[in-house]
Each structure stands twice: as C-alpha cells, then as structure tokens.
Scaffold this motif. Structure first.
Motif, short mmCIF file in Angstrom:
data_model
loop_
_atom_site.label_atom_id
_atom_site.label_comp_id
_atom_site.label_asym_id
_atom_site.label_seq_id
_atom_site.Cartn_x
_atom_site.Cartn_y
_atom_site.Cartn_z
N MET A 104 0.84 -1.20 0.00
CA MET A 104 0.00 0.00 0.00
C MET A 104 0.86 1.24 0.00
O MET A 104 1.98 1.24 0.51
CB MET A 104 -0.98 0.00 1.18
CG MET A 104 -0.36 -0.01 2.55
SD MET A 104 -1.59 -0.27 3.86
CE MET A 104 -1.82 -2.05 3.77
N ASN A 105 0.33 2.30 -0.62
CA ASN A 105 1.01 3.58 -0.69
C ASN A 105 0.89 4.33 0.63
O ASN A 105 -0.19 4.38 1.24
CB ASN A 105 0.41 4.46 -1.78
CG ASN A 105 0.64 3.95 -3.17
OD1 ASN A 105 1.62 3.25 -3.44
ND2 ASN A 105 -0.26 4.28 -4.09
N ILE A 106 2.00 4.97 1.03
CA ILE A 106 1.99 5.88 2.18
C ILE A 106 2.52 7.21 1.67
O ILE A 106 3.72 7.42 1.53
CB ILE A 106 2.84 5.34 3.34
CG1 ILE A 106 2.35 3.96 3.77
CG2 ILE A 106 2.83 6.31 4.51
CD1 ILE A 106 0.90 3.92 4.28
N GLY A 107 1.59 8.11 1.34
CA GLY A 107 1.94 9.41 0.80
C GLY A 107 1.32 10.53 1.61
O GLY A 107 0.96 10.35 2.77
N SER A 108 1.15 11.69 0.97
CA SER A 108 0.70 12.87 1.71
C SER A 108 -0.62 13.39 1.18
O SER A 108 -1.41 12.64 0.61
CB SER A 108 1.78 13.96 1.63
OG SER A 108 1.91 14.43 0.30
N THR A 109 -0.84 14.68 1.33
CA THR A 109 -2.11 15.29 0.94
C THR A 109 -2.05 15.97 -0.41
O THR A 109 -3.04 16.53 -0.86
CB THR A 109 -2.54 16.33 2.00
OG1 THR A 109 -1.50 17.31 2.13
CG2 THR A 109 -2.76 15.67 3.34
N GLY A 110 -0.91 15.95 -1.08
CA GLY A 110 -0.80 16.61 -2.37
C GLY A 110 0.63 16.66 -2.84
O GLY A 110 1.52 16.05 -2.24
N THR A 111 0.87 17.39 -3.92
CA THR A 111 2.22 17.48 -4.49
C THR A 111 2.65 18.94 -4.56
O THR A 111 1.85 19.86 -4.40
CB THR A 111 2.27 16.88 -5.90
OG1 THR A 111 1.42 17.64 -6.77
CG2 THR A 111 1.83 15.43 -5.90
N ILE A 112 3.96 19.11 -4.82
CA ILE A 112 4.52 20.45 -4.98
C ILE A 112 5.68 20.34 -5.96
O ILE A 112 6.38 19.30 -6.01
CB ILE A 112 5.00 21.01 -3.62
CG1 ILE A 112 5.39 22.49 -3.74
CG2 ILE A 112 6.14 20.19 -3.06
CD1 ILE A 112 5.65 23.16 -2.39
N THR A 113 5.90 21.36 -6.78
CA THR A 113 7.07 21.35 -7.65
C THR A 113 8.32 21.62 -6.82
O THR A 113 8.24 22.27 -5.76
CB THR A 113 6.98 22.40 -8.77
OG1 THR A 113 7.04 23.71 -8.20
CG2 THR A 113 5.71 22.23 -9.59
N ILE A 114 9.44 21.13 -7.28
CA ILE A 114 10.70 21.37 -6.57
C ILE A 114 11.00 22.87 -6.52
O ILE A 114 11.51 23.39 -5.52
CB ILE A 114 11.85 20.60 -7.24
CG1 ILE A 114 11.58 19.09 -7.17
CG2 ILE A 114 13.18 20.93 -6.58
CD1 ILE A 114 11.45 18.53 -5.77
N GLU A 115 10.68 23.58 -7.58
CA GLU A 115 10.90 25.02 -7.60
C GLU A 115 10.05 25.72 -6.53
O GLU A 115 10.54 26.58 -5.79
CB GLU A 115 10.57 25.59 -8.97
CG GLU A 115 10.85 27.08 -9.11
CD GLU A 115 10.54 27.58 -10.51
OE1 GLU A 115 11.49 27.83 -11.27
OE2 GLU A 115 9.33 27.71 -10.83
N ALA A 116 8.77 25.35 -6.45
CA ALA A 116 7.89 25.94 -5.44
C ALA A 116 8.35 25.57 -4.03
O ALA A 116 8.27 26.39 -3.10
CB ALA A 116 6.45 25.49 -5.66
N LEU A 117 8.86 24.35 -3.87
CA LEU A 117 9.38 23.93 -2.57
C LEU A 117 10.55 24.81 -2.16
O LEU A 117 10.62 25.29 -1.02
CB LEU A 117 9.82 22.47 -2.65
CG LEU A 117 10.56 21.92 -1.42
CD1 LEU A 117 9.64 21.87 -0.21
CD2 LEU A 117 11.14 20.54 -1.73
#
Length: 327
Positions: free
Chosen positions: A243-256
């Motif tokens: 099973m996947n264990i991830g988060s609530t969404g994504t972000i670009t590396i630039e935005a990070l």
C-alpha cells in the motif's frame, strides 16, 4: 511486544523505534551504521532511543547481509514483530553502484524473511518506495499502476516486495510492504532536498535545483509515516499486500525551494543546474487503499511540514547543522 527495527539508527527507523519505546514496547535495533551520511546523526538517534527506552532498548551493530547475525538477533530476543527499514537508500547512488543496493535491499531482506519463518515472527513490515513505479502511466499512482522502475534502487525495492509476497504464499510469513513517498522531517538525512535547501538558505546560499524545477513530488511527513507503521501492530490486512503511504498533495521542486526561502527569511535567489539521471519526473500517491485498510489519514501538508522542519532545524542547529555540512 518484542519488536526488531532494522535500520533503526536511520531517519525513519529511529522515529519508529522511538515511538514504539514511548508506547512501552521492547525494541531491538539492528543497524550497520553505514557512513552513507554522517554517522554522528545516527548516534544521536540511538541516544534518543536509549533515553526513552532504558533497559527496554537494545542496539546491535551489524548488517542484515550477515545471515547468522540476523538469525541470532531474531531468536535470542524472542522477536515477535519486525519493521524492516534497513536499506541502501538513494536512486542516484544506485546508478553509480548498483551492486551494493542489490546485496543489502534484496539479499538482506531474504535473510530477514528466512529468520522470521524459522522463529515464528508474527509480521514483517517491509519499507518499500514509490521508486517501484518508475514511468508514469497516470497520476496519482494507485497500487495497480504498472511497475517500471527507472533505477537499480527501484528494482531492488520491487524485488523485495515480491519476496515478501512469495514468503507469505509459500511459508505463511505475514508480510506487508509500505510504499513510501519522499519522507521528510526532523533528523532527516542530509542529502535530501528539504535539508539541503534549508541549510543553504540559513547560511545565505541559494538552493540548488537539478533540472527545470518543474518536477513534482509527494512529500510525506515523518509523523504520518510512523502512524501508518504502528497501525499495523494491531490491524489485520491482506497478507503479502502492498500500500502507498503518501501525503495530501504534491509540490514542484521550484515551489518547494521558494517556500523554504520564505520560511527561512533568506535573501537569496534560486540556482539551477543539470538534471540528475534516473530521477522520476513526477510522483503522487493515491492513499485510498491505506485509508481503507489501516485507517491512514495523512495530516501534514507540505507547506506546514516545511515550516515545522525549519523551526526544528533552528532549534537544533548547533548540533545538526555541522553534521549536515560535513556529510
């Protein structure tokens, strides 16, 4: 319960071990203290576990590639449950030296599964990775997405999942594999993007972005990962499952990187360099399966988590930063 945490001196393993100790379990950590990054960080992790657990904590220095040692650790400590976190991490590292992750991530896991079968371990929870997916067919990834790893590291993690499934089917060893999506948080290893961006910003240096910065990542806060692991102590799930264990969404590396600049208050610009070989372009987890089976609900969004990490970094800068910069 008597619990073995392999790789328990590392980032994720030490957080799992510490929480187990806080909840009253007896914990044995098996870790080789590989200088893949500064081992003083790992020693600090172990000290936190000793302080929390007292005589309920045992550290064994050694490698999961040592079959006799693995058998001895499991049998002599009456291990009932295993969190298998030990691995040679790093997609880029595996491209440079593919044999080492194969020996550790595949051979080491086999030693553990054999010992678990011999000594009646109740469950082995295997740390897998989003790297098993590789080429993107659709996003977010669910567990039925094709697996086409793009690095030797991803191949070893996918192979380990299959060994876990087969050991369940052939030898009735209860196994579960959790596919982590870029875990971050306090005491994380130095060569991760968030650590690197934060340390550079706090020292007045620009974050360095590999490629155009439009890569997206599903960053998962460490507390959410620990919650998922510990839920498996008492939750019945399909044996041999993943099973996947991830988060609530994504972000670009630039935005990070820009968010880290904002959180640190650094007066710097972004710096760009060539993309790294074998890095995935995008990752994003569908966690509905983990939500259904183990009640997994990621609670920390990336912008909140970065703020928490920057605050922790500042509070621990005296000891953590020199070790990060030396790694």
């Amino acid at each position: 319960m008597n619990v073995l945490v392999t790789g328990g001196a590392g980032f994720i393993g030490s957080h799992i071990a510490h929480r187990l100790l806080a909840e009253g379990h007896r914990v044995v950590v098996l870790d080789v203290l590989d200088p893949y990054y500064n081992t003083a960080i790992k020693e600090r992790n172990l000290e936190l576990c000793r302080s929390e657990g007292g005589d309920r904590f045992t550290f064994v220095e050694g490698s999961i590639t040592d079959e006799a040692l693995v058998r001895e650790v499991v049998s002599s400590n009456d291990i009932e449950f295993v969190y298998h976190q030990a691995a040679q991490a790093g997609v880029r590292t595996s491209v440079e030296n593919p044999k080492k992750p194969h020996e550790i991530n595949t051979g080491g896991l086999l030693n553990l599964l054999i010992a678990a079968d011999e000594h009646g371990v109740e469950r082995v929870v295997n740390a897998s990775s989003s790297s098993v997916y590789g080429e993107v067919d659709y996003l977010p990834y669910d567990e039925d997405h094709q697996n086409v790893p793009q690095s030797p590291y991803g191949v070893t993690k996918l192979t380990a999942e299959h060994y876990c499934r087969v050991w369940n089917e052939l030898y009735d060893v209860n196994t579960v594999s959790l596919r982590y999506f870029t875990v971050y948080g306090p005491r994380m290893r130095p060569n991760m993007a968030i650590t690197n961006f934060t340390s550079r910003c706090l020292n007045g240096r620009p974050p360095v972005i590999y490629g155009d910065g439009q890569q997206t990542r599903d960053f998962t806060y460490i507390d959410d990962v620990v919650d998922a692991n510990l839920s498996l102590l008492e939750t019945d799930v399909a044996d041999g499952d993943v099973m996947n264990i991830g988060s609530t969404g994504t972000i670009t590396i630039e935005a990070l990187a820009k968010h880290v600049i904002e959180q640190t208050g650094a007066d710097v610009d972004l710096e760009y360099t060539d993309a790294k070989e074998a890095d995935a372009r995008h990752t994003h987890a569908d966690v509905s399966k983990a939500s259904e089976l183990i009640g997994y609900e990621p609670s920390t969004a990336i912008r909140e988590g970065v703020g928490q990490f920057v605050d922790w970094y500042r509070a621990n800068r005296e000891w953590y930063e020199p070790l990060v910069l030396d790694s």
